[in-house]
Design a protein around this motif. Structure first.
Motif, mmCIF file in Angstrom:
data_model
loop_
_atom_site.group_PDB
_atom_site.id
_atom_site.type_symbol
_atom_site.label_atom_id
_atom_site.label_comp_id
_atom_site.label_asym_id
_atom_site.label_seq_id
_atom_site.Cartn_x
_atom_site.Cartn_y
_atom_site.Cartn_z
ATOM 1 N N ASP A 51 0.844 35.383 70.077
ATOM 2 C CA ASP A 51 2.275 35.356 70.397
ATOM 3 C C ASP A 51 2.548 35.418 71.903
ATOM 4 O OD1 ASP A 51 3.110 34.947 67.797
ATOM 5 O OD2 ASP A 51 3.358 37.092 67.373
ATOM 6 N N PRO A 52 1.946 36.353 72.645
ATOM 7 C CA PRO A 52 2.157 36.336 74.098
ATOM 8 C C PRO A 52 1.613 35.059 74.755
ATOM 9 C CG PRO A 52 1.180 38.425 73.422
ATOM 10 C CD PRO A 52 1.193 37.533 72.220
ATOM 11 N N ARG A 54 1.627 32.067 73.384
ATOM 12 C CA ARG A 54 2.655 31.040 73.141
ATOM 13 C C ARG A 54 3.800 31.190 74.140
ATOM 14 N NH1 ARG A 54 1.645 32.625 67.924
ATOM 15 N NH2 ARG A 54 0.443 31.101 66.746
ATOM 16 N N THR A 55 4.223 32.426 74.372
ATOM 17 C CA THR A 55 5.309 32.682 75.321
ATOM 18 C C THR A 55 4.920 32.194 76.717
ATOM 19 O OG1 THR A 55 6.088 34.580 74.049
ATOM 20 C CG2 THR A 55 6.727 34.503 76.376
ATOM 21 N N LYS A 56 3.707 32.511 77.146
ATOM 22 C CA LYS A 56 3.249 32.093 78.471
ATOM 23 C C LYS A 56 3.189 30.565 78.561
ATOM 24 C CE LYS A 56 -0.306 33.048 81.876
ATOM 25 N NZ LYS A 56 -1.435 33.917 82.205
ATOM 26 N N THR A 57 2.724 29.906 77.504
ATOM 27 C CA THR A 57 2.632 28.449 77.495
ATOM 28 C C THR A 57 4.018 27.829 77.569
ATOM 29 O OG1 THR A 57 0.553 28.578 76.270
ATOM 30 C CG2 THR A 57 1.714 26.459 76.220
ATOM 31 N N ARG A 58 4.982 28.403 76.856
ATOM 32 C CA ARG A 58 6.359 27.901 76.928
ATOM 33 C C ARG A 58 6.953 28.110 78.320
ATOM 34 N NH1 ARG A 58 6.525 29.561 71.356
ATOM 35 N NH2 ARG A 58 6.881 27.709 70.082
ATOM 36 N N GLU A 59 6.602 29.211 78.978
ATOM 37 C CA GLU A 59 7.076 29.452 80.343
ATOM 38 C C GLU A 59 6.543 28.386 81.299
ATOM 39 O OE1 GLU A 59 5.797 33.467 81.160
ATOM 40 O OE2 GLU A 59 7.416 34.333 79.953
ATOM 41 N N GLU A 76 11.092 19.680 71.049
ATOM 42 C CA GLU A 76 9.778 20.281 70.901
ATOM 43 C C GLU A 76 9.160 19.765 69.617
ATOM 44 O OE1 GLU A 76 7.696 24.626 70.468
ATOM 45 O OE2 GLU A 76 9.637 24.486 71.442
ATOM 46 N N HIS A 96 1.030 22.524 73.846
ATOM 47 C CA HIS A 96 2.468 22.479 73.617
ATOM 48 C C HIS A 96 2.941 21.059 73.880
ATOM 49 C CE1 HIS A 96 6.707 24.103 74.735
ATOM 50 N NE2 HIS A 96 6.627 23.813 73.454
ATOM 51 N N SER A 165 -3.194 25.129 77.437
ATOM 52 C CA SER A 165 -3.484 26.442 78.020
ATOM 53 C C SER A 165 -4.991 26.601 78.208
ATOM 54 C CB SER A 165 -2.976 27.556 77.089
ATOM 55 O OG SER A 165 -3.883 27.773 76.015
#
Length: 179
Positions: A51-52, A54-59, A76, A96, A165
């Motif tokens: 989960d973190p 995924r968040t970093k990749t979206r950022e 997306e 992503h 990533s």
């Protein structure tokens, strides 16, 4: 090679872009490792659960959109998880896939020019290719492939992004498989 373990509703175009990004990411790893038979990453994977990550990749994807400097409909098509099992059974990476639609041909050209300039100014190394941009960020260990699609019949011009990533080390093999 890494193998795909999950995939959400990818369009054929996003899948092609994703395959290109996977090849680029694998090539970066291969170049970094060299011709050795030792399957060791050229970096120490950060410990991070899915989960973190995924968040970093979206950022990172969000920063890339800002660098493009265009506005359109962001679509997306999904985030895929890959197991980096040749390096350890608790490692995973993410891809992503997304696009910016509803653009004019001029906006696509502007987005590509903006990206070429901004990527270099923000720590990304661009490998030349037209009409595609392939770049990697050695500090963050991310890679991106951007394709300009202005020729599809019946579709508006768009920019397609595939962000890869680095491999992350999950808390456990089970957590890596849930990525």
């Amino acid at each position: 090679m890494m193998r795909q373990i999950t995939e959400m509703g990818h369009s054929p175009r996003a899948c092609r872009t994703g395959r290109v990004a996977t090849v680029v990411f694998a090539a970066l790893l291969a170049l970094s490792v060299g011709c050795s038979n030792i399957m060791e990453l050229p970096y120490t994977p950060e410990r991070m659960d899915p989960d973190p990550a995924r968040t970093k990749t979206r950022e990172v994807s969000g920063r890339l959109l800002e660098m493009a400097g265009i506005t359109g409909k962001v679509t997306e098509t999904g985030m895929s998880a890959l197991v980096c099992d040749e390096y350890g059974d608790d490692l995973f990476a993410l891809q992503h896939h997304w696009s910016v639609n509803g653009l004019t041909s001029d906006q696509v050209d502007t987005g590509v020019l903006n990206l070429r300039k901004a990527l270099g100014e923000n720590g990304w190394k661009i490998r030349e290719g037209r009409p595609e941009i392939s770049a990697s960020n050695e500090k963050e260990l991310f890679a991106v492939t951007v394709t300009a699609d202005k020729t599809a019949l019946g579709q508006e011009p768009m920019l397609n992004f595939s962000v890869s990533s680095p491999c992350y080390r999950a808390a456990s093999h089970a957590a890596a498989n849930k990525a």
